[in-house]
Enzyme design. Structure first.
Site, mmCIF file in Angstrom:
data_model
loop_
_atom_site.group_PDB
_atom_site.id
_atom_site.type_symbol
_atom_site.label_atom_id
_atom_site.label_comp_id
_atom_site.label_asym_id
_atom_site.label_seq_id
_atom_site.Cartn_x
_atom_site.Cartn_y
_atom_site.Cartn_z
ATOM 1 C CD GLU A 160 41.737 14.161 -86.548
ATOM 2 O OE1 GLU A 160 42.312 13.076 -86.747
ATOM 3 O OE2 GLU A 160 41.072 14.752 -87.419
ATOM 4 C CG ASN A 193 45.457 16.049 -92.455
ATOM 5 O OD1 ASN A 193 46.385 15.289 -92.200
ATOM 6 N ND2 ASN A 193 44.202 15.626 -92.587
ATOM 7 C CD GLU A 194 44.579 11.923 -94.719
ATOM 8 O OE1 GLU A 194 43.350 11.823 -94.888
ATOM 9 O OE2 GLU A 194 45.271 11.005 -94.228
ATOM 10 C CE1 TYR A 227 46.126 6.007 -89.247
ATOM 11 C CE2 TYR A 227 45.891 7.109 -91.359
ATOM 12 C CZ TYR A 227 45.941 7.155 -89.974
ATOM 13 O OH TYR A 227 45.802 8.358 -89.323
ATOM 14 C CD GLU A 230 46.765 11.501 -90.195
ATOM 15 O OE1 GLU A 230 45.997 10.563 -90.506
ATOM 16 O OE2 GLU A 230 46.440 12.701 -90.242
ATOM 17 C CD GLN A 244 43.986 10.679 -84.042
ATOM 18 O OE1 GLN A 244 43.461 11.211 -83.075
ATOM 19 N NE2 GLN A 244 43.634 10.969 -85.299
HETATM 20 O O1 AHR Z 1 43.715 9.513 -87.969
HETATM 21 C C1 AHR Z 1 42.403 9.528 -88.460
HETATM 22 C C2 AHR Z 1 42.272 10.241 -89.784
HETATM 23 O O2 AHR Z 1 42.969 9.532 -90.777
HETATM 24 C C3 AHR Z 1 42.866 11.613 -89.882
HETATM 25 O O3 AHR Z 1 42.013 12.599 -89.398
HETATM 26 C C4 AHR Z 1 43.074 11.809 -91.345
HETATM 27 O O4 AHR Z 1 44.116 12.687 -91.636
HETATM 28 C C5 AHR Z 1 43.314 10.388 -91.839
HETATM 29 O O5 AHR Z 1 42.545 10.090 -92.933
#
Ligand code: AHR
Length: 501
Positions: free
Chosen positions: A25, A172-173, A249, A305, A354
Site C-alpha cells: 500500500e 476496500n473495507e 489481523y 489482509e 504488508q
Molecule cells: O494494512 C493497513 C490497513 O489495515 C489497511 O489500509 C486497511 O485496509 C486495514 O484497516
C-alpha cells in the site's frame, strides 16, 4: 515420540498459489523507499524499482501483489498517477501520516514492478470516494486493446499493449475507511460498480467484493445472498462476484495496547499465537455461510489482509505502521499458512500485510540497506506448497501455554507437487520443549528427504547491525528407515521437509 501421519492417497483440493500473495500500500515506507526509489536514486534500481527487494521477492515466488491499498485505495484517483512523473498531482495521504503523496508511483510503475517480480497484479478500485466512471475507465485504460479514449491515453503515456489484470477489488473495507457503509447498502453498490469492471478481449477479471471484518458473519451472509453468481443471472441482469474478502489481523490487544513487536513476554507470545490460530475458526464460519449459497465453492474467500499488528516502533511516525519482526511473527505466519492450506477448497487467495516496512513485513529497508525478516524465511520454506495438492495429514499434539492462552504445540500441513514431491511444513510453538517426531507416509514410498529449518528465541530478529541472525539452515538429522522418518524439531521452530518418492 509424537506420531505424524501423511496419507498420499487421500488428496484434497489444489492449494492456489495465490494463498502466498502479498500486499503493498501507499503507506509509510512500503512503496516509497521500500520498493520504489526512482531512476535517479543511488540505490541500485531498474526503472526505479530496488533491485535487492525485487530479487528477494522473486526468490519466494510472490504469485500476486495487491495495490494501491488498503484504506489508501478508496482515496486514490488513478489518473493522478499517470503521465510524466514531474507533472503528476501531489496530494495528502490522509490515512497514513498526512504526508505528501507525489503520485510518482502509479499504474505504469506498479505494472512494471509486477513484471520484474514475476507476479500477477491485483488492483483495488476506489469505491469510497471514486465514481463508477473512474473505475470503469481505469479498467479500460489498463486492459483495452482497441481504439478508445482510455486505451489511446495509455498509448500516449508510452504503453502500447494492454496489461493483463486478472484480479480487481471493488473497494476496500467499505464497512470502515472505504465509506462506512452498511452491508445492505454496499451489496447494491457492489452490483452497480462491478458492472463496469469490463472484460476486454482475452482479459478475464476475477471480481473481488469487500468482505467481512473479522467475525462479521452478517456481512458475509448478506453479500452471498445478494451478490454471488452461482445461480446465474438474477432478474435478467448478469453480475459476478468471484471472490469475497476477509480481513483479520493478529493484534493481541489489552489495556496496555497491542504491545511491542520486539519486546514481549511469554504471556504475550501465547496470546499472539492463540489469536493467530483464530483464523481457522473465522474461515470455517465464513465458509459455512458461503457453502449455503455456493455449495460448489465458486466464490473464493480472499483473505486479502492478514498478519500481525503491534505498536509502531518507538520514534517512528505513528501513521507509518513500522514494526520489527521476530520468531513470533514467523510462527504466526507458519500456522496461518498451514490454516490457509487446510481450507484451500474455499480460500483462493491471501495477501500478507504488508510487503516492505509496514506491519508484518517480509523485508525491512534502511536507506540502501535491506534485510529479510523471519517471516520472509517462512514464505521461503512454504513456497513448495504453491499449486500443490493438499494431502491428509495429522499429528499428535498437546496443549501448552498459560490457562487463558493455551494452544496446540505442533502445527502441520502437507501437500504434493506435480513432480510427486511431498512438502511437509511443521511448526513447534513450544518455547522450551523439543519434540521427537515419527513420521509415517502412507500410499507412497520415500526414497530420500531434504529438510530446512528456521529457529531461534521467540523474540529473535534480524537488525541492520546483524542482518542474518535468523536465517534458514539445512536440516540433515532425519533418519529414514522403511519409509518411516524420525527427527526432532527444536522449540520455537518452523521446518520444511521434502519427501522424494
Ligand atoms: O494494512 C493497513 C490497513 O489495515 C489497511 O489500509 C486497511 O485496509 C486495514 O484497516
Amino acid at each position: 515420540m509424537r506420531k505424524l501421519v501423511i496419507n498420499a492417497e487421500k488428496k484434497g483440493e489444489k492449494i492456489n498459489k495465490n494463498i502466498y500473495g502479498h500486499f503493498a500500500e501507499h503507506l509509510g515506507r512500503c512503496i516509497y523507499e521500500g520498493i520504489f526509489v526512482g531512476e535517479d536514486s543511488p540505490i541500485p534500481n531498474v526503472k526505479g524499482m530496488r533491485t535487492d527487494v525485487v530479487e528477494a521477492l522473486r526468490q519466494i515466488k510472490v504469485p500476486v501483489l495487491r495495490w494501491p491499498g488498503g484504506c489508501f485505495a478508496d482515496e486514490y484517483h488513478w489518473m493522478d498517477g499517470i503521465g510524466p512523473q514531474s507533472e503528476r498531482k501531489r496530494m495528502i495521504n490522509t490515512h497514513w501520516g498526512g504526508v505528501v503523496e507525489d503520485n510518482s508511483f502509479g499504474t505504469h510503475e506498479f505494472m512494471e514492478l509486477c513484471d520484474q517480480v514475476g507476479c500477477a497484479p491485483f488492483i483495488s478500485g476506489n469505491v469510497g470516494s471514486g465514481t463508477v466512471r473512474e473505475m470503469g475507465d481505469w479498467v479500460e485504460y489498463m486492459t483495452f486493446d482497441g481504439i478508445s479514449p482510455m486505451a489511446d491515453l495509455r498509448r500516449a503515456n508510452g504503453r502500447e499493449a494492454p496489461w493483463n489484470v486478472p484480479y480487481f477489488g471493488v473497494g476496500n473495507e467499505n464497512w470502515g475507511c472505504g465509506g462506512n457503509m452498511c452491508v445492505e447498502y454496499y451489496a447494491g453498490v457492489y452490483r452497480h460498480y462491478q458492472t463496469y469492471v469490463r472484460e476486454y478481449g482475452d482479459n478475464k477479471i476475477a471480481k473481488i467484493a469487500c468482505g467481512a471484518n473479522v467475525d462479521d458473519y452478517h456481512w458475509t451472509d448478506v453479500m452471498m445472498n445478494r451478490c454471488h453468481n452461482a445461480t446465474g443471472p438474477i432478474n435478467g441482469i448478469t453480475f459476478r462476484m468471484d471472490g469475497l474478502s476477509l480481513h483479520y489481523y493478529t493484534s493481541p490487544g489489552g489495556p496496555e495496547g497491542r504491545g511491542s513487536a520486539a519486546d514481549f513476554d511469554m504471556y504475550k507470545y501465547f496470546h499472539t499465537m492463540r489469536d493467530a490460530l483464530r483464523m481457522d475458526e473465522l474461515i470455517r464460519e465464513h465458509s459455512r455461510i458461503m457453502d449455503r449459497y455456493d455449495p460448489e465453492k465458486k466464490v473464493g474467500l480472499v483473505v486479502d489482509e492478514w498478519g500481525t499488528w503491534f505498536d509502531v516502533a518507538e520514534g517512528t511516525n505513528p501513521g507509518f505502521l513500522y514494526q520489527q519482526n521476530t520468531m513470533r511473527d514467523a510462527l504466526v505466519a507458519a500456522v496461518t499458512l498451514n490454516i490457509f492450506n487446510s481450507h484451500c477448497d474455499r480460500v483462493s487467495m491471501a495477501n500478507l500485510a504488508q510487503t516492505v516496512n509496514v506491519l508484518q513485513s517480509v523485508i525491512l529497508t534502511q536507506g540502501e540497506e535491506m534485510l529479510l525478516t523471519p517471516t520472509y524465511h517462512v514464505f521461503d520454506l512454504y513456497k513448495g506448497h504453491q499449486d500443490g495438492t493438499l494431502l491428509e495429514s495429522s499429528i499428535e499434539t498437546q496443549h501448552i501455554g498459560p490457562d487463558e492462552y493455551t494452544v496446540p504445540d505442533l502445527h502441520l500441513s502437507a501437500s504434493q507437487g506435480a513432480d510427486d514431491v511431498i512438502h511437509v511444513t511443521l511448526a513447534n510453538l513450544s518455547l522450551d520443549t523439543a519434540q521427537s517426531i515419527c513420521c509415517q507416509v502412507e500410499g507412497q514410498p520415500v526414497s530420500s528427504v531434504q529438510g530446512r529449518i528456521l529457529t531461534g528465541e521467540m523474540d529473535a530478529r534480524n537488525d541492520f547491525d546483524d542482518k542474518d541472525r535468523i536465517k534458514l539452515q539445512t536440516f540433515v538429522d532425519i533418519l529414514v528407515e522403511d519409509g518411516v522418518l524420525q527427527f526432532e524439531i527444536p522449540p520455537c521452530a518452523v521446518m520444511e521437509i521434502k519427501l522424494n518418492a
